[in-house]
Design a protein around this motif. Structure first.
Motif, short mmCIF file in Angstrom:
data_model
loop_
_atom_site.label_atom_id
_atom_site.label_comp_id
_atom_site.label_asym_id
_atom_site.label_seq_id
_atom_site.Cartn_x
_atom_site.Cartn_y
_atom_site.Cartn_z
N UNK A 1 6.28 2.22 3.53
CA UNK A 1 5.41 2.65 4.64
C UNK A 1 4.50 3.80 4.22
N UNK A 2 5.05 4.73 3.44
CA UNK A 2 4.24 5.86 2.98
C UNK A 2 3.11 5.39 2.07
N UNK A 3 3.41 4.46 1.18
CA UNK A 3 2.36 3.95 0.29
C UNK A 3 1.34 3.12 1.06
N UNK A 4 1.77 2.35 2.02
CA UNK A 4 0.82 1.60 2.85
C UNK A 4 -0.13 2.57 3.54
N UNK A 5 0.41 3.65 4.08
CA UNK A 5 -0.43 4.65 4.74
C UNK A 5 -1.41 5.26 3.73
N UNK A 6 -0.91 5.64 2.55
CA UNK A 6 -1.76 6.28 1.54
C UNK A 6 -2.88 5.34 1.08
N UNK A 7 -2.55 4.08 0.87
CA UNK A 7 -3.57 3.11 0.46
C UNK A 7 -4.62 2.96 1.55
N UNK A 8 -4.20 2.86 2.80
CA UNK A 8 -5.16 2.75 3.90
C UNK A 8 -6.01 4.00 4.03
N UNK A 9 -5.41 5.17 3.81
CA UNK A 9 -6.17 6.42 3.87
C UNK A 9 -7.23 6.45 2.76
N UNK A 10 -6.86 6.00 1.57
CA UNK A 10 -7.82 5.96 0.47
C UNK A 10 -8.98 5.02 0.79
N UNK A 11 -8.66 3.89 1.39
CA UNK A 11 -9.72 2.95 1.80
C UNK A 11 -10.62 3.56 2.85
N UNK A 12 -10.05 4.29 3.81
CA UNK A 12 -10.85 4.98 4.84
C UNK A 12 -11.86 5.93 4.23
N UNK A 13 -11.47 6.56 3.13
CA UNK A 13 -12.35 7.53 2.46
C UNK A 13 -13.29 6.83 1.46
N UNK A 14 -13.24 5.49 1.44
CA UNK A 14 -14.08 4.67 0.56
C UNK A 14 -13.75 4.82 -0.93
N UNK A 15 -12.51 5.14 -1.23
CA UNK A 15 -12.08 5.16 -2.63
C UNK A 15 -12.04 3.72 -3.13
N UNK A 16 -12.36 3.54 -4.40
CA UNK A 16 -12.35 2.19 -4.98
C UNK A 16 -11.07 1.92 -5.77
N UNK A 17 -10.33 2.95 -6.06
CA UNK A 17 -9.07 2.83 -6.81
C UNK A 17 -8.10 3.86 -6.27
N UNK A 18 -6.84 3.48 -6.20
CA UNK A 18 -5.80 4.48 -5.97
C UNK A 18 -4.90 4.40 -7.20
N UNK A 19 -4.62 5.55 -7.77
CA UNK A 19 -3.87 5.59 -9.02
C UNK A 19 -2.72 6.58 -8.90
N UNK A 20 -1.76 6.41 -9.80
CA UNK A 20 -0.63 7.31 -9.83
C UNK A 20 -0.06 7.33 -11.24
N UNK A 21 0.77 8.31 -11.48
CA UNK A 21 1.54 8.34 -12.72
C UNK A 21 3.00 8.41 -12.32
N UNK A 22 3.85 7.94 -13.21
CA UNK A 22 5.28 8.02 -12.98
C UNK A 22 5.96 8.37 -14.29
N UNK A 23 6.91 9.25 -14.23
CA UNK A 23 7.67 9.63 -15.41
C UNK A 23 8.43 8.40 -15.92
N UNK A 24 8.39 8.18 -17.21
CA UNK A 24 9.08 7.03 -17.79
C UNK A 24 10.59 7.12 -17.61
N UNK A 25 11.08 8.28 -17.22
CA UNK A 25 12.51 8.45 -16.96
C UNK A 25 12.89 7.93 -15.58
N UNK A 26 11.94 7.36 -14.86
CA UNK A 26 12.18 6.83 -13.51
C UNK A 26 11.92 5.33 -13.45
#
Length: 150
Positions: A102-127
């Motif tokens: 649900x949090x990621x769905x919200x974040x993706x929708x928020x990025x779209x609202x702001x007209x972002x063309x990409x949403x990106x993230x990093x994750x530690x390889x230990x996860x």
């Protein structure tokens, strides 16, 4: 679930969530009063129109999670805007119950609202569980990331 911008009063709970993690416990310094560095960082984030530190609260108004969205202006891709999602954490008692999705769905929708063309993230390889979670949400490991720690 309600998504709202974090306030200064939320800061101790946010830092406690960061510290209640295998990697976070080695990186964070949760103590009351909070170290001044957290207060300074919160002030900078709050004053920056390209930063959104979000808390997620349940029906009893208890904080159950947090995330930070940063909007980055680029010249490439016709001057596009990108969203960077970081510092996603859910309180231990609420993990594995669908709140992350649900949090990621919200974040993706928020990025779209702001007209972002990409949403990106990093994750530690230990996860590896987190990486699998992101892939299940449709994120692809399209780039190799590098960091230089000081």
């Amino acid at each position: 679930m309600i998504f709202r911008k974090a306030t200064l009063n939320d800061l101790p709970e946010i830092i406690a969530m960061y510290a209640d993690d295998e990697l976070g416990k080695t990186r964070e310094k949760f103590q009351i009063p909070l170290p001044k560095e957290y207060l300074e960082a919160f002030k900078n984030i709050s004053e920056d129109k390209n930063q959104e530190l979000i808390v997620v609260v349940n029906e009893t108004n208890a904080i159950i999670g947090t995330l930070q969205l940063t909007f980055l202006q680029y010249l490439n891709r016709l001057g596009s805007l990108r969203a960077q999602i970081e510092s996603v954490v859910i309180k231990r008692a609420y993990r594995g119950k669908g709140f992350g999705k649900s949090m990621f769905t919200w974040a993706i929708n928020r990025a779209k609202e702001k007209n972002a063309v990409i949403i990106q993230l990093t994750s530690d390889k230990k996860r590896p569980e987190a990486i699998k979670f992101y892939e299940n949400l449709g994120f692809t490991p399209s780039h190799e990331g590098f960091k230089l720690q000081f």
